[in-house]
Structure formats: structure tokens, C-alpha cells
Design an enzyme around this catalytic site. Structure first.
Site, PDB file in Angstrom:
ATOM      1  CG  ASP A   1      42.932  35.186  36.514  1.00 11.38           C
ATOM      2  OD1 ASP A   1      43.080  34.126  37.143  1.00 11.38           O
ATOM      3  OD2 ASP A   1      41.869  35.842  36.549  1.00 11.38           O
TER       4      ASP A   1
ATOM      5  CG  HIS B   1      49.088  44.663  32.633  1.00  8.46           C
ATOM      6  ND1 HIS B   1      47.825  44.294  33.045  1.00  8.46           N
ATOM      7  CD2 HIS B   1      49.262  44.064  31.445  1.00  8.46           C
ATOM      8  CE1 HIS B   1      47.279  43.489  32.154  1.00  8.46           C
ATOM      9  NE2 HIS B   1      48.122  43.334  31.176  1.00  8.46           N
TER      10      HIS B   1
ATOM     11  CD  GLU C   1      39.524  33.324  38.045  1.00  6.82           C
ATOM     12  OE1 GLU C   1      39.164  33.550  36.866  1.00  6.82           O
ATOM     13  OE2 GLU C   1      40.620  33.706  38.502  1.00  6.82           O
TER      14      GLU C   1
END
Length: 586
Positions: A182, A124, A295
Site C-alpha cells: 500500500d 519502516h 481491500e
């Protein structure tokens, strides 16, 4: 390592011949010998033979899908030459054997062997940070294992485990980690090598602030268990250390009793000053009186807030609440004045409150009271109630929808910044409201964190001198209105503005070129510590070369001078030239 140990290894019948062939091949290339194709072939054969001479319980793969996959990452921005091999370790000892073998070869050859090692989890990374062109990529997903100690409130987790699996394993004991990312389909070792942040970081700090112990394979191949009290320098070096000092093979993660449900609320703002003041107010509340996740998001006034996957999780959605039309009051010239070229944007804030099912009757009143001091648009408050697992795994819902549309495996020219709180209003006025015309697709996230939840002893760089700083994450992908190249150019323009305006930004998941930029990123004090730790734990610069901080094949006698005498011990040489993102042979 003692000198006689090197001589003993070199004289070993298994290693000496391979090492000699490898050194000769490297010297031929360094001397500019002719017949480069033949020499390259000899070099390839020598390196493969050298790697095969090392003993592994797991598999060392030299061709096929594993090798091809290790030359790309989630960013799809840097396709480098493939690695020489991919190691699928059966144990931590396999990783130690690989790194130790390369390190000893480097020492014995006076660093004429310049092979690097990169740990790759779920792939990632964005700019090739987990790639090792011509080196060896360690497939960390082969290293799995979770052991939950419920009475001690921790879990020992192998570095290749995904956070989603950690969540499931700990929930079976009624527990869960405190801090998250997240997206949960990332490896434990990968996020701890960066920091690991999400909307819980204001309360519990990043994931690296919630680790009790690590097991690390250093750049010398040593397997070291470290913590705050044992080998503490390596412990803090590895946390947020970008893999520069060691490969995290295991972590002891702090746990807490897990909630069962989440009250998830979204509110809208047309005024940035109210938006940021409310966020800073919310993160100042003490434990027990605060929300559990905060957030913020930035959206263009031309977008429909409900036409995205996150809004589908709110049930029922309030169809009248959109970022278009009468539901959003027109911005006043005072609050939204960005000049003639300004772009109208609005902001929304998401907060959650965790609870147990026994608290269901009172959670609505409790959350309403916590929302009362906010200066949001009163008619815009809407919410949903969701299981704790479904909330933490919310981005996976979006992933599935994007995959179905073929929009997941595409380039991701993302930019993540830490911005000091004192500069966030200026950042909004210039970046959000002037520069983001061609936005691409994907969320733009902004939320504050408390500095006192971060440990300065770790390797991660955060803004200096302020108690509060913001994460700004431009998680955009190319679309019909903005190409990958346009988004990358826009990212560069944003960084240019920050540096010319003295914003004092720090990059998260950084992509930088050369020592000067890295020193600016870290600041002089942390940079000096970073350099000292590199010289101590990875003196041949074998690990994580994809960040282009240090280079292998250095002259040990020149190491100290290259680093301005930061430390009395030899240190690897600086990357003096900008990193070339596209390998010349690719």
C-alpha cells in the site's frame, strides 16, 4: 570455509592484532573482571578498530546523525542502544566484506565475537527488527540501481531502491510490477524479506511470488545469485525470510504492461456476513473477469467515513453517504448481535479496475456489471477515476497530510494478522465488535487472499489447511482516546483471544519472544526448514538479531541438541529468554 582459510586470515597483519584485542576484551567481560567502565571502553575501541581493519569502498560511520537514526524506527516502540557503526556501502562487495569479516572473526574465536549486522532500508520496521545494538547497521538506501529489460518483462533492482522509484522507472517503458504494498516508500529488499502485500495479492500473490531471481549476501559473507533453478534453497529462504539467511542486495522483478487509469469504487456494508461473502466471491473470479485490487475496512459507527484523507481522493464525494444517520440502515439484532458490550461497526469495501485510456467509454458499464452481484447498501456506491500512479501512491497523500499535522513521526503500535477464513466471523464478533472500544486513530484493514498464490517453499508463515485467509491490519496510532500503552495492551489482548480460541492466526511483520513462540508461528515443518537454513546460511547468527529468533555467541557443539536434532549439522542456539525491548544502557 576451510580451516586453512581461517588461519590465513587470522595471520594477516591487518586482522590478527585487532581480532586478538577483541577476543581478550570479550573474555575479560565474560570472566566478570573488575573496572567495568575501563573494560567497556577497551571493548568499544577494539570493536571499532576491528571494523576499521576491514576494507570498504563506501563509508563506515561511527558517530553522528546516521548512527542515532539507526537506533530508532517507524514504530517508535523500541529504542535500543545505538549500533557500533553504520555502513554506507558503495557496492555489494562492501556488504560482503563486512559480513565475511565478522563471520571469520566469530569462527576464529570460537564465537567469542558476538557482533551482529542488520540491513536497514527506509526504517519502516515497528519493533526494532532492523536495529543492531552494538553491531553494524547497513544503510541499504545507499545501494541503488534499476535496469529494466522491457522485452524480457523484468527489472533488475538493487535492494535499496524504493518501490516508488521502481514504478517510475518501469512506467517509462510502459510496464509495471504486478504486486504492490500500500505504501511505496519502502525498499525492495525490505518488503521481499517479509512478503509485500496489498489489495492485489489475491490475484498476483504477494511481491515474493513475483520475483525471478535474487542476489543475496549470506551470513558467511558470500555473494550468491539464486533463483528457482540455481541455489533454489537460498532463493526461497531469503523470500519472506526476515533477513535471517542473507541480505537481499538485488532482485529481478516480474513486470506486465502498465494500465493508465483506475476506476476506484467504494461501497458500504452494515452486515459482516455480506461483507466477507462478497469479498470471497470477488477473489474467486478468474483473471480478466476480476477486479485488480480488493481491500476492506472496518470503522466505528461513531466515525464519519468521509472525514479522512482517503475520502478526499473521491471526487465528488457523496456528502449523504456517511457512517452516521439515515444513510446507514440500523443493524438487525440477528446480523449485528454482539452482546451487551458490543461496539457498533460498519464495513466498507474498496475495489478497482485498471484500464487503458482507449477503454474509457466502456469502463463504467463494465464495472457496474461486476458490482451487480454484491450485497452492499445500494445507495452507498460511489467512485472516482484516477491515474494509475496516483492510485498506487495514494498513501503518500495521507503521509503528507499527517506530516503537516505532526502525526507521522509518532509511535505506531500496529498489529498485522493472517486469519483463516473459517475463523473470520468469530474474529469479527469478538475483536471488531467487542474489544475495540478505545480505537486510537488509523485504519483497520481486512481483506482475503488466495492461498494458491503463495509459494510454500518461501519462509513466510501463513495459516495452514485453508484455501482462503484474511489479512487483518490494525494500523493505529495513539490519540486523545487511546494511548500507545493502551493500544499495545489491546494488541496483546487480541493475541491472547486468538490463541485461547484456537483461531490459528499467523503474525505478519511478527514480533515474538523466544523459540517456542517462533516455532508456533511457523509450524513444525516450516520451523525445521527455517532452522536448517539458518545453520547453513548464517551459522554464527550474525544477521537480523532484532527478531530475537536466534542468538550469536553460541556453543557449536550444543547447537544440534538445542534444536531437537532437526539437522545433523551444527546450528545456532535458540533465543531461550524473552527479548528485552528497552536496552539497559539506553
Amino acid at each position: 570455509m576451510q580451516e586453512n582459510d581461517v588461519h590465513e586470515w587470522v595471520s594477516d597483519s591487518r586482522g590478527s592484532a585487532m581480532l586478538l584485542l577483541l577476543i581478550i576484551s570479550r573474555l575479560l567481560v565474560a570472566l566478570g573482571a573488575t573496572f567495568q567502565l575501563q573494560i567497556s571502553s577497551v571493548l568499544n575501541d577494539a570493536e571499532c578498530a576491528f571494523l576499521k581493519s576491514l576494507a570498504f569502498e563506501g563509508a563506515l560511520v561511527f558517530e553522528g546523525a546516521e548512527v542515532s537514526e539507526a537506533s530508532v524506527d517507524f514504530g517508535k516502540l523500541a529504542r535500543l542502544a545505538p549500533p557500533r557503526a553504520v555502513l554506507k556501502p558503495a557496492s555489494v562487495q562492501d556488504i560482503g566484506s563486512l559480513v565475511r569479516g565478522i563471520y571469520k572473526a566469530a569462527v576464529a574465536s570460537n564465537n567469542n565475537v558476538a557482533m551482529t549486522v542488520a540491513a536497514r532500508g527506509h526504517g519502516h520496521s515497528i519493533h526494532g527488527q532492523a536495529q543492531a545494538p552494538g553491531g553494524v547497521v547497513v544503510d541499504m538506501t545507499a545501494l541503488r540501481g534499476i535496469h529494466v529489460m522491457a522485452t524480457e518483462l523484468y527489472a533488475d533492482v538493487r535492494g535499496g531502491e524504493l518501490w516508488i522509484d521502481v514504478l517510475q522507472a518501469t512506467l517509462r517503458e510502459g510496464l509495471a510490477p504486478k504486486s504492490w504494498t500500500d505504501y511505496l516508500y519502502l525498499t525492495v529488499g525490505g518488503t521481499l524479506s517479509n512478503a509485500g502485500i496489498s489489495g492485489q495479492a489475491f490475484l498476483h500473490g504477494p511481491q515474493i511470488s513475483n520475483v525471478r531471481q535474487l542476489e543475496v549476501v549470506t551470513g558467511k559473507g558470500d555473494v550468491v545469485v539464486c533463483s528457482e533453478k540455481e541455489h533454489s534453497d537460498l532463493f526461497y529462504a531469503a523470500l519472506g525470510g526476515l533477513g535471517q539467511f542473507g541480505i537481499i542486495t538485488s532482485a529481478r522483478i516480474a513486470l506486465e504492461p502498465a494500465p493508465q487509469r483506475v476506476k476506484w469504487v467504494r461501497v458500504l456494508y452494515s452486515d459482516f456476513d455480506n461483507f466477507r461473502k462478497d469479498q470471497e466471491y470477488l477473489i474467486s473470479q478468474p483473471l480478466g473477469k476480476s477486479f485488480d485490487y480488493i481491500e476492506g475496512f472496518v470503522v466505528s459507527n461513531s466515525e464519519n467515513l468521509l472525514d479522512n484523507w482517503r475520502s478526499s481522493l473521491f471526487a465528488p464525494a457523496h456528502e449523504g453517504i456517511r457512517t452516521q444517520g439515515d444513510a446507514i440502515p440500523a443493524a438487525s439484532s440477528q446480523s449485528r448481535s454482539g452482546g451487551a458490550n458490543s461496539t457498533d461497526v460498519v464495513y466498507y469495501l474498496e475495489v478497482t479496475k485498471n484500464y487503458r485510456e482507449a477503454e474509457a467509454n466502456c469502463i463504467h458499464e463494465k464495472v457496474s456489471a461486476m458490482l451487480a452481484p454484491l450485497h452492499c447498501i445500494p445507495s452507498s456506491i460511489y467512485s472516482t477515476d484516477i491515474s494509475y500512479v496516483d492510485f498506487l501512491n495514494r498513501v503518500h497523500v495521507g503521509e503528507q497530510k499527517l506530516r503537516a499535522k505532526g502525526l507521522w513521526d509518532i509511535p505506531h503500535p500496529w498489529l498485522n494478522l493472517f486469519i483463516p477464513a473459517s475463523k473470520i466471523v468469530e474474529f469479527d464478533a469478538v475483536v471488531f465488535r467487542r474489544m475495540l472500544g478505545k480505537r486510537g486513530s488509523g485504519p483497520i484493514i481486512i481483506y482475503p487472499m488466495n492461498r494458491n498464490k503463495w509459494d510454500a517453499r518461501t519462509s513466510v508463515a501463513i495459516p495452514e489447511g485453508e484455501d482462503v485467509f484474511y489479512l487483518v491490519a490494525l494500523l493505529r496510532s495513539p490519540s486523545e482516546v487511546a494511548s500507545t500503552e493502551e493500544l499495545l495492551q489491546q494488541n496483546d489482548a487480541i493475541l491472547h483471544f486468538c490463541r485461547s480460541a484456537g483461531i490459528g492466526e499467523k503474525l505478519y511483520l511478527p514480533r515474538l519472544s523466544g523459540a517456542a513462540q517462533w516455532r508456533t508461528q511457523m509450524g513444525d515443518t516450516k520451523w525445521a526448514t527455517f532452522v536448517r537454513r539458518k545453520a547453513l546460511y548464517d551459522p554464527s547468527a550474525i544477521l537480523s538479531a532484532g527478531h530475537s529468533i536466534f542468538r550469536s555467541n553460541y556453543n557449536r557443539n550444543e547447537g544440534v541438541a538445542a534444536y531437537n536434532n532437526y539437522d545433523s549439522m551444527p546450528a545456532p542456539a535458540l533465543m531461550q529468554y524473552p527479548f528485552v525491548w528497552h536496552h539497559p544502557n539506553s
